[in-house]
Design an enzyme around this catalytic site. Structure first.
Site, PDB file in Angstrom:
ATOM      1  N   ASN A 116       2.889  -0.619   5.623  1.00  7.46           N
ATOM      2  CA  ASN A 116       3.124  -0.785   4.200  1.00  7.46           C
ATOM      3  C   ASN A 116       4.221  -1.823   4.051  1.00  7.46           C
ATOM      4  O   ASN A 116       5.359  -1.574   4.424  1.00  7.46           O
ATOM      5  CB  ASN A 116       3.553   0.552   3.589  1.00  7.46           C
ATOM      6  N   GLY A 117       3.862  -2.961   3.531  1.00  2.67           N
ATOM      7  CA  GLY A 117       4.876  -3.996   3.358  1.00  2.67           C
ATOM      8  C   GLY A 117       4.301  -5.351   3.659  1.00  2.67           C
ATOM      9  O   GLY A 117       3.091  -5.542   3.609  1.00  2.67           O
ATOM     10  N   GLU A 168      16.795 -11.258 -20.652  1.00  6.43           N
ATOM     11  CA  GLU A 168      17.324  -9.912 -20.447  1.00  6.43           C
ATOM     12  C   GLU A 168      18.796  -9.875 -20.755  1.00  6.43           C
ATOM     13  O   GLU A 168      19.552 -10.707 -20.291  1.00  6.43           O
ATOM     14  CB  GLU A 168      17.111  -9.464 -18.999  1.00  6.43           C
ATOM     15  N   CYS A 179       0.772  -1.232   0.000  1.00  8.65           N
ATOM     16  CA  CYS A 179       0.000   0.000   0.000  1.00  8.65           C
ATOM     17  C   CYS A 179       0.802   1.278   0.000  1.00  8.65           C
ATOM     18  O   CYS A 179       2.002   1.267  -0.064  1.00  8.65           O
ATOM     19  CB  CYS A 179      -0.814   0.012   1.256  1.00  8.65           C
ATOM     20  N   MET A 216      20.872 -25.772 -16.104  1.00 13.05           N
ATOM     21  CA  MET A 216      19.671 -26.409 -16.641  1.00 13.05           C
ATOM     22  C   MET A 216      18.687 -26.663 -15.491  1.00 13.05           C
ATOM     23  O   MET A 216      18.912 -26.224 -14.380  1.00 13.05           O
ATOM     24  CB  MET A 216      19.988 -27.696 -17.391  1.00 13.05           C
ATOM     25  N   LYS A 233      15.619 -20.917 -10.008  1.00 14.59           N
ATOM     26  CA  LYS A 233      16.160 -20.267  -8.820  1.00 14.59           C
ATOM     27  C   LYS A 233      15.289 -19.102  -8.381  1.00 14.59           C
ATOM     28  O   LYS A 233      15.752 -17.962  -8.342  1.00 14.59           O
ATOM     29  CB  LYS A 233      17.594 -19.790  -9.072  1.00 14.59           C
TER      30      LYS A 233
END
Lengths: 1475, 466
Positions: free
Chosen positions: A233-234, A897, A12, A481, A943
């Site tokens: 918040n969290g 990426e 939030c 892999m 992972k």
């Protein structure tokens, strides 16, 4: 269906404001509401477009208003009165309330129906609208007068307990000091909803406010925040452990303010079915009610990092260390504002993962919130504009009108008691009694080591792949892999019991931590001894035995046991121990219970305080109860018996030999582990190698170190930083154990696919035991088993990608023949029930149709994509072949990426999907703009919860150029996205991406886990267009073996949960679903579709088509098939090509079509989500398991119905401006200057325009200063993100979080009116992943400045913690103070720090970088480089500080440090001179 | 490990062809420790170990390669001897280019396979040199198993039975044990001492080896049965296949195996048939398999005037190991490809003087990828020669005791077994060539290993019943 709705996570926007001198005004009310309105974008809106997830305010009691209201009701309020704010449903609830209040000496004056305007509500909210009433109460006796607040607390707890049958009943607040107004209302409507708030008489001195973002869409009224004492918040990552521990602690609590009888009414402090924030509120409130000091209560629950903070004040450290005997951290990202009515405060978690910014004004107000700019405050009125750093707290004592900064609070806390002295006298570190660890090896000389190793499944392979690498490297072995072996439950081979557990990990709603680079917040500190009354403080609390890691060696366990042995001189009854054997002959279940109740008896009768579970003494008759089972059962029974707090559990065990197996003991309650068989194996290896005793000792230490690092990794991937908060957390998914076992031993974990019971486990144990202890004709020369778990071994564990399958794939790829594909299908689909989907068969409700009536393969191709594999992890040849093949057939390839060469972006080798991950490598405006789909990778199957590393030797010049770095520089990807610490952050990133490329679909990749659907629902509410549920078996270029094997679940589990959760929350129609993980045949596709996926991605399978042979050496740059390598010679051996992929995918699509025809459906669309078309196969093995959860089908739409999931914020502000500047885009020489006012709801400014420029000009952008924006105000988040060349943003004001993240060019110049150390100019994570451009800001900036900067030049005047983390390029100049952990993981670029107070070196993380002075001849170049830069900075900003430095440069240059990576000290300073 | 990018494949030193044809000593040197280590270091350590997968014995190749690279001789020795009853023999004679080395990732990807065979030999030989030897626990069972034959499958079954503490009586008709290993494979490929050494150890371990004893002749099958609790039949398949041409049976036409056996007997200084002397004669060997290579190379060492090898396909399609073909070529064999014999031409004394041949060609590949041989019409030609050796493969001999005891054979004469190597008669097992037809030593070794496993299971079952 409720199960899909009742589980949720929330994050939030939050804040508070107050008059420091406690003056109540109506302006405070108005400002608080306005502030809340301005953070609307941090919350979410329900599917009805109006309901919101809840918002609210907690006000200091508006006494005058309440008196007036009472008068109107004919009551003249006494001096002491309180008002309860209640959500009610029925009249008869009033009777209950009245009775309980009366019983507690409280008198009800009257009930007031709170005036509301239901027009402010959305459809959902209206449906569940409770009756909102205020109850006015006064004390009814003298004693009640004295204990007014306490009486109210008890009464409220009692009422809550009595009302449990009414799920919706809720007391928002019940206090004489504060009152809460909240509900399922959007912030913009709360004023309309509660007309009280518009009343001028409604005056308050402070307000906490909160805007909620929940992952589910049918949130409840009672879940809105603030609670009675906090707004959070969290997310509390360790919540399950905290709750468990709280129950344990509650077993023995003596209150100085409540009688035992009253305590009974109050307990339990919290419940499992409330939110994490609500539990935290319960706990804080409980402590406050018991008279615990406000600041102490706050800091024991959310301590700053003390264990590994070397320069912390020793007394403060003593305070924390003392407190750790009673309290473990409520760990996780948190910014919490809190109040007890007199004090208000705000704390940030130890890792600083949420923003908390504050402004202090001359007219004595303080405003703290997630963002700057939520109130228009005249710059002349501002005394200080700051932010909390990691682990800091700020508070206000309203009674005395005093602001208390972090140091004030700490100084106060550390003096509360002589903690240091108490610790000195009582706390004992086992290490003190150990001369040299690993000197006494007697216990490891075992004559029965072979059968023991066989029992523990320590194979040759386990030694070779797991144990020896730990011995040699001091860290866990890396593999590559994915995992293609079956779940332990489905395997018919010997498996470790810990294989049944899959590690949980953080994604989206909470970030994982980097346990290496941010080691400073991590700790494995463990204590032994009973937990005492947490409500008081005295010297005996300090009585603890301590170790720095839960993994003990012989010496330490001896010392530990000697303290608890009455026959030893060190004996101390506080540590009295007893060893319980976990061995049994038969009847596992009975033996387990006997064990547990033996322990209970011993604790009760013999006052045992350290329970030692030992499996020593196994022989041909006796075998051991799996240790995790023993620990889990004992732990739970002790809790049930109310004596858990008295003991610590220690395991002497032969089972665990890697970090995962250790973690699975700790998470179910073990305090410490003595893995004697592992150590014996280490000794065995050392002896075989004839190592000297010195070398042997080093091997032992290495193993210990590796296990410690492994534990750090496991807890950090869940976002937990201390082992104390991990112990008892049950943070594992259990797959395939029966509900009984789960209930008895692991009741806090999700039990997925319930199956094997005690008898089955016993049978498995017996089988192994018999094999080990009866004469076995095989393995006589080499006695232990060879393995087959990590690599394929004939006759051993099943591997999905066995040599046969690989050859079959290669054949299909080469020939393109249907018969070869049929062979592959046969091979792949006949697995003897190894994967979840193998247990399902098609059960159509229709007759077969003609193949020609099935949609053509082209339609099916559209649903295919390749999984993300970056250029860098695989060779350009392989990367391009994938792209071209997918483009040819009409599917999509995923860039992974790592950038993509410009020349490919408009060619057939373009990857249609561009990925954006935590490293932001090569993520530029041009890259993003070239995408058809942008995929945000939040976790990776192999992972989840971890970052990655591309080792320097793989960073070829080509790769380096794409990733904006220099060749040979090691590139580190952080575990979290540093702009996604919570769900609203993800919404922000999605918003950013939808601006930079409005044409692209935004997808979010998650990894399968229990309740991942909850996360996915949140992601859908962040306006993602597509969600990918990745199977845990997904591949990787490199990851620790324990992660590849033991983290995350198969896709079937997550996909089914996601599909159903989205449906239950009416979100399925907004998003598409995709899955990946070992899909190979048409049957796989059909099953994935039926479980809920609309599209399908292929990773390892696609590589196999290109010639991959599952060598599992991707991380070594040695791939002999030329795929996972950048080595030019190896790449010549690449045999893949576009045609092979086309062959394979064509046959796959045809196979899919044939199956569709056979079940009578003409398209995939018709079967998506049709899990009713699957049934469990008739088989003895299948009967053991309950697959109903995976095959469950709830009502609702099964597929996405929307073209796009568009954000509610249409970004009109920038769209209008884009029109104004369009002529400059058309004609770049036509320079333009625009002047605008801007505020915090104008988010991502500059991104839309950058995207439009990049569309035409790529990263070349426009000429310098072609567009200049002169802006005034406080822009919203992501100001200038992904900025492209040619744009200059000049801001007269200050920025929020993520300024300039991903910027590639252009300039951002921030010049707030106020200059100096007390003024911030921008928030957190500025320049995250920037690849170029200039950023000048006069003033401080927040935490994690320049994280992963790879090219931007930045000058600022102060930074928070963790600046320049993972930086790989660019220049960062700090003309002032820095926070801690500067330059952690920095492998490139340069930083200059002006260190006037000479404290910088302590705050520098020196692992990879070196700091040098620049005032010598040798550093002449640097000296003048900096000077030039400062001159430019002054020209742009007129900074006073820079001007002073430059005016006195000859003198001031001595105060600078230059920070560069150790191995890159010779490269040019100016990035433009680089390659 | 993974050193293949820096290091090339190197075979162990081979004695020069001029020198080696003068004697019957093995032609390959054993690797030096360092060479073995550096060669082993090339191994990728695949996630899918193709070598291990392909090997009929499923040897733990990557594991012992790594141990060799780490110069851990004991570990390598134990790993290698675990799955293989005689690794130093398979290391020498396996057609590795078709098995482990052929499937080695590095071979397939064009880097040159790891020298698996030579390293396998090294591991055991080096171990023996340093005093390591296969350990046996001693006989602990009261059960005994009879093994008929002493070739590779029998030797393997005995090894694994003895390892499990079960006594073995082995019946061999020849005067030396080893079957084909002893008589069928020439010394220059496999020094007979190597086979002998294994047998000495087996005897030490409790093997009761009965030589010169042919079952059905010197001892009856039923007598054996009485003395034991289980029987393994490993009698091989030694009956040569016929060429079906005119004058196939003449003076001067020899069968490959008879030739090799007799020369071996000669080398053992045992009595042998002198018709197998080929000194100063022109020799033609018909066939292209490993046995053909053994024949040509033996003929060369026996002092033949000329040695020709005739094969009906081309060089690429030769079934024999590439290495052996190369060795044969180096030693002076002339190869004539794409030819097929039509007739043996005799002189008036009925002695062979020549072979009439026809040329052949290969057809286009069919669906299975196989090319058929077609004879070219009118392409007759003649090759003069004194000796013709037929090396066309083997068939089963069917001893009479099989049928007498109700042990069924298939239409080719092979003993029929189930997946547990058990014959149609309970408690009687069979493996190796006599069951599957002529195949590799390593295949037979695996049969023996697997059969031993099932024999032990069956003995345990018997125990339970009792």
């Amino acid at each position: 269906m409720n199960e899909y709705k009742n589980y949720f996570k929330d994050n939030c926007g939050f804040g508070l404001l107050a008059n420091i001198d406690n003056k109540a005004t109506h302006t405070n009310v108005e400002d608080a509401i306005r502030a809340l309105e301005k953070m609307m974008h941090r919350g979410a809106v329900a599917a009805d477009g109006k309901s919101g997830d809840g918002s609210g305010l907690l006000f200091g009691m508006p006494k005058s208003f309440m008196r007036k209201v009472a008068m109107q009701n004919g009551i003249d309020l006494p001096k002491q009165f309180a008002v309860a704010m209640v959500f009610m449903q029925e009249e008869k609830q009033k009777t209950i309330i009245n009775d309980i209040l009366a019983a507690n000496d409280l008198k009800v004056l009257f009930y007031r129906k709170v005036p509301i305007d239901t027009k402010a509500l959305g459809e959902f909210a209206l449906k569940s609208l409770p009756e909102i009433v205020q109850i006015f109460v006064k004390p009814n006796s003298i004693s009640a007068t004295r204990r007014f607040a306490l009486s109210m607390y008890i009464a409220r707890r009692e009422i809550e307990k009595r009302m449990q049958e009414y799920e919706e009943f809720y007391i928002c607040s019940f206090s004489d000091k504060s009152i809460s107004y909240k509900g399922l209302v959007m912030p913009t409507h709360i004023k309309q909803f509660y007309s009280d708030l518009s009343c001028k008489d409604f005056k308050t001195s402070f307000a906490l406010f909160h805007q909620r973002f929940s992952t589910n869409t049918l949130p409840q009224w009672k879940l809105a925040q603030p609670f009675r004492s906090i707004a959070h918040n969290g997310e509390i990552n360790s919540i399950s452990a905290n709750r468990f521990n709280l129950y344990a602690k509650s077993e023995y609590m003596k209150s100085s303010v409540f009688t035992d009888k009253e305590m009974k009414k109050i307990l339990p402090i919290t419940y499992n079915n409330v939110s994490d924030s609500a539990s935290l509120d319960n706990m804080l409130e409980f402590l406050l009610a018991n008279g615990i000091d406000f600041f102490k209560a706050a800091r024991v629950l959310i301590p700053s990092a003390w264990q590994n903070a070397p320069h912390m004040d020793s007394n403060l450290r003593a305070f924390y260390e003392y407190m750790s005997t009673c309290f473990e951290a409520w760990d996780g990202p948190a910014a919490v504002s809190l109040t007890d009515g007199r004090h208000i405060g705000c704390i940030l978690d130890r890792n600083g993962l949420r923003p908390a910014k504050y402004i202090i004004t001359k007219d004595k107000r303080i405003i703290i919130s997630s963002e700057y700019g939520i109130l228009d405050i005249d710059e002349n009125n501002v005394i200080e504009r700051g932010k909390l750093k990691s682990g800091e707290m700020i508070g206000v004592d309203l009674k005395y009108g005093k602001i208390l900064k972090n140091d004030d609070i700490n100084n106060y806390l550390k003096e509360l008691n002589p903690y240091g002295k108490w610790l000195n006298h009582n706390m004992v570190y086992l290490q003190e009694f150990v001369d040299l660890p690993f000197t006494d090896l007697s216990d490891y000389e075992m004559n029965n080591i072979i059968p023991m190793q066989k029992m523990a499944n320590i194979t040759y392979e386990a030694k070779d792949m797991v144990i020896i690498p730990m011995m040699e490297e001091g860290k866990e072995n890396t593999g590559s892999m994915g995992d293609d072996t079956p779940l332990a439950a489905f395997s018919d081979k010997q498996r470790c019991f810990s294989d049944f557990f899959k590690q949980k990990f953080a994604q989206v709603t909470n970030p994982p931590i980097d346990p290496i680079r941010e080691r400073i917040v991590m700790s494995l500190n463990t204590g032994f001894g009973e937990i005492r009354n947490i409500l008081d403080e005295d010297i005996t609390h300090a009585k603890r035995l301590k170790v720095i890691t839960p993994i003990l060696m012989k010496e330490k366990i001896d010392v530990l046991l000697s303290f608890g042995n009455p026959n030893k001189p060190r004996y101390d009854r506080f540590y009295k121990n007893k060893t319980f054997s976990t061995l049994f002959e038969e009847n596992l279940k009975g033996s387990l219970n006997d064990l547990a109740y033996d322990v209970v008896d011993a604790v009760k009768m013999d006052r045992i305080r350290v329970v030692v579970l030992s499996d020593k003494g196994m022989d041909s008759k006796l075998k051991a109860i799996p240790m995790a089972m023993a620990v889990g059962r004992v732990n739970q029974v002790l809790l049930e018996e109310g004596i858990r707090h008295l003991v610590s559990i220690v395991c002497i065990t032969s089972e665990p030999y890697d970090s995962h197996s250790m973690a699975s003991l700790i998470t179910y309650g073990a305090s410490a582990i003595y893995p004697y068989l592992l150590f014996a194996t280490v000794l065995e290896v050392c002896k075989n190698k004839k190592l000297s005793s010195y070398e042997t000792k080093i091997r032992f230490k290495n193993v210990l170190n590796a296990l410690n690092l492994g534990l750090f990794k496991i807890i950090s991937k869940m976002g937990i930083s201390t082992i104390a908060s991990y112990r008892n957390s049950a943070l594992m998914d259990i797959i395939g154990l029966s509900k009984n076992i789960a209930q008895d031993c692991f009741s806090y974990s999700s039990c997925i696919i319930p199956g094997l019971g005690y008898e089955d486990i016993e049978q498995r144990l017996n089988k192994v035991h018999k094999e080990v202890y009866t004469q076995n004709e095989r393995n006589q020369v080499f006695p232990i088993k060879l393995g087959g778990f990590y690599k394929y071994l004939r006759g051993e564990e099943f591997h999905g990608f066995s040599p046969d399958v690989i050859f079959a794939i290669h054949k299909v790829a080469q020939s393109g023949k249907a018969e070869d594909f049929r062979m592959l299908s046969k091979l792949s689909n006949k697995n003897n029930l190894k994967r979840i989907r193998d247990f399902f068969e098609l059960n159509s409700d229709k007759d077969p149709i003609d193949l020609k009536d099935v949609e053509p393969k082209e339609e099916i191709f559209k649903r295919f994509s390749t999984a993300a594999m970056s250029l860098g992890s695989i060779s350009p040849e392989a990367h391009e072949a994938l792209a071209e093949a997918m483009n040819t057939i009409g599917g999509k390839s995923n860039s992974g990426e790592g950038g993509e060469a410009t020349k490919r972006l408009k060619s057939p080798q373009r990857s249609k999907i561009k990925q954006i991950a935590s490293g932001r490598f090569g993520v530029t405006p041009e890259y993003l703009r070239s995408a058809q789909e942008i995929q945000i990778k939040l976790a990776q199957g192999a992972k989840p919860g971890e970052g990655g590393q591309l080792p320097g030797h793989k960073v070829s010049p080509f790769i380096a150029s794409l990733r904006y770095t220099m060749p040979g520089v090691t590139l580190i990807s952080p575990p979290p996205h540093h702009d996604i610490y919570s769900i609203e952050d993800l919404a922000q990133l999605i918003f950013d991406l939808k601006q930079i490329n409005p044409d692209a679909m935004i997808s979010v990749k998650l990894v399968s886990s229990s309740h991942v659907g909850t996360i996915a629902a949140g992601v859908a509410k962040c306006y993602a267009d597509k969600i990918i549920i990745s199977g845990a078996d997904g591949g990787t270029g490199a990851a620790p073996l324990t992660s590849i094997k033991f983290a995350g679940d198969p896709w079937e589990i997550g996909l089914s949960d996601t599909h159903n959760t989205l449906k239950a929350n009416h979100l399925r129609e907004f998003v598409r679903l995709e899955t990946d993980g070992g899909l190979r045949t048409g049957l796989d596709i059909i099953k994935a579709a039926m479980i809920g996926a609309e599209s399908y991605a292929f990773g390892t399978g696609a590589l196999a088509v290109l010639g991959c042979k599952i060598l599992r050496i991707c991380h070594l740059n040695k791939c002999s098939t030329g795929i996972a390598t950048q080595d030019e010679t190896l790449r010549e051996h690449f045999v893949g090509n576009v045609q092979k992929l086309i062959n394979y995918f064509t046959l796959l699509a045809e196979d899919t079509r044939e199956i569709l025809a056979s079940i009578g459906y003409s398209s995939i669309e018709e079967i998506v989500g049709r899990s009713d078309l699957l049934r469990v196969v008739e088989d003895k093995k299948a009967k053991k398991f309950d697959f109903s959860n995976i095959l469950k089908r709830i009502g609702g739409v099964d597929t996405c119905q929307k073209e796009r999931n568009n954000p509610i914020d249409k970004n009109i502000f920038e769209k209008e401006i884009l029109k104004e500047v369009y002529p400059t885009i058309q004609n770049p020489d036509n320079h333009i200057v625009i002047k605008k006012e801007i505020c915090n709801i104008n988010r991502s400014f500059g991104v839309l325009i950058s995207g439009e420029i990049a569309k035409f000009y790529g990263n070349s952008g426009l000429p310098e200063n072609a567009m200049i924006f002169k802006l005034k105000g406080t822009p919203g988040q992501s100001f200038g993100a992904f900025l492209v060349k040619g744009i200059t943003l000049k801001l007269d004001g200050n920025g929020n979080d993520y300024v300039g993240k991903g910027m590639n060019g252009g300039k951002i110049i921030i010049t707030p009116k106020n200059q100096g150390d007390s003024f911030s100019s921008a928030g957190n994570a500025c320049l995250y992943g920037a690849t170029g451009g200039k950023f000048y800001a006069v003033g401080n900036v927040g935490e994690r400045f320049c994280v992963r900067n790879s090219g931007a030049t930045a000058v600022v005047e102060g930074v928070g913690d963790h600046a320049c983390e993972y930086m790989t390029g660019g220049v960062s100049v700090v003309l002032g103070n820095t926070g801690i952990n500067f330059a952690a993981g920095m492998t490139g670029g340069v930083a200059f720090v002006y260190d006037k107070d000479r404290g910088f070196i302590d705050r520098l993380n020196q692992e990879l970088v070196v700091a040098r002075r620049i005032d010598s001849d040798e550093t002449d170049e640097a000296k003048h480089f900096l000077k030039k830069l400062l001159r430019d900075y002054i020209n742009e900003t007129s900074s006073n500080k820079a001007k002073y430095i430059l005016d006195n440069y000859r003198h001031e240059v001595r105060e600078f440090w230059m920070i560069r990576p150790k191995d890159l000290t010779k490269t040019p300073l100016n990035p433009d001179e680089g390659d | 490990m993974q050193n293949f990018t820096e290091l090339e494949r190197i075979d162990p030193e081979r004695r020069g062809s001029n020198e080696r044809i003068k004697d019957y000593k093995e032609i390959y040197e054993i690797f030096k420790t360092n060479d073995a280590a550096t060669q082993a270091e090339r191994c990728i350590q695949c996630g899918d170990p193709y070598c291990h997968n392909k090997c009929p014995l499923h040897n733990y190749i990557p594991f012992w390669l790594k141990a060799t690279a780490n110069i851990d001789k004991k570990l390598a020795f134990n790993l290698s001897n675990e799955s293989n009853p005689f690794p130093e023999i398979t290391g020498r004679i396996c057609p590795v280019d078709r098995l482990c080395e052929g499937d080695c990732t590095l071979n397939q990807d064009g880097f040159g396979a790891i020298t698996i065979g030579s390293i396998e030999t090294f591991i055991s030989e080096n171990g023996f040199k340093h005093g390591l030897k296969p350990l046996f626990p001693g006989i602990s069972s009261d059960k005994r198993v009879a093994v008929i034959g002493s070739g590779p499958s029998s030797m393997s079954v005995a090894t694994y039975l003895l390892r499990a503490g079960i006594g073995v009586d082995m019946y061999e008709k020849a005067s030396r044990p080893g079957g084909l290993l002893t008589y069928g494979i020439p010394n220059f490929k496999l020094n007979k001492k190597v086979v002998q050494r294994r047998y000495e150890w087996l005897k030490d371990a409790g093997l009761n080896l009965i030589l010169n004893c042919e079952v059905g002749k010197d001892i009856s099958f039923s007598e054996i049965s009485k003395k034991c609790n289980g029987i393994f039949i490993g009698i091989g398949a030694q009956k040569p296949k016929k060429a079906n041409i005119i004058n196939e049976q003449s003076s001067g036409t020899l069968r490959a195996l008879d030739f090799l056996i007799n020369i071996q007997k000669k080398l053992f200084h045992e009595s042998y048939d002198e018709k197998y002397d080929v000194k100063d004669k022109n020799v033609v060997v018909i066939g292209g398999g490993d046995t053909a290579m053994d024949c040509v190379r033996t003929a060369i060492r026996e002092g033949a005037k000329s040695v020709k090898c005739l094969y009906r396909r081309d060089r690429v399609n030769m079934p024999g190991s590439k290495k052996e073909i190369k060795n044969a070529y180096d030693e002076g064999t002339q190869f004539i490809f794409n030819v097929t014999p039509k007739e043996i031409i005799l002189n008036s004394d009925k002695k062979v003087i020549a072979v009439r041949m026809k040329k052949t060609m290969l057809t286009e590949k069919d669906n299975t990828g196989r090319q058929k041989v077609e004879v070219i019409k009118g392409s007759d030609f003649r090759i003069d020669t004194d000796i013709v050796i037929f090396s066309l493969g083997f068939e089963h001999e069917i001893p009479s005791f099989l049928a007498e005891n109700g042990i069924e054979v298939n239409k080719y004469g092979g003993v029929i077994v189930d997946e547990h190597y058990e014959t149609s008669k309970k408690g009687i097992f069979a493996g190796g060539d006599c069951q599957r037809g002529a195949d590799l030593v390593v295949t037979a070794a695996n049969d023996g290993k697997e059969a031993a496993h099932f024999i032990i299971k069956s003995l345990k079952r018997q125990e339970k019943i009792i």
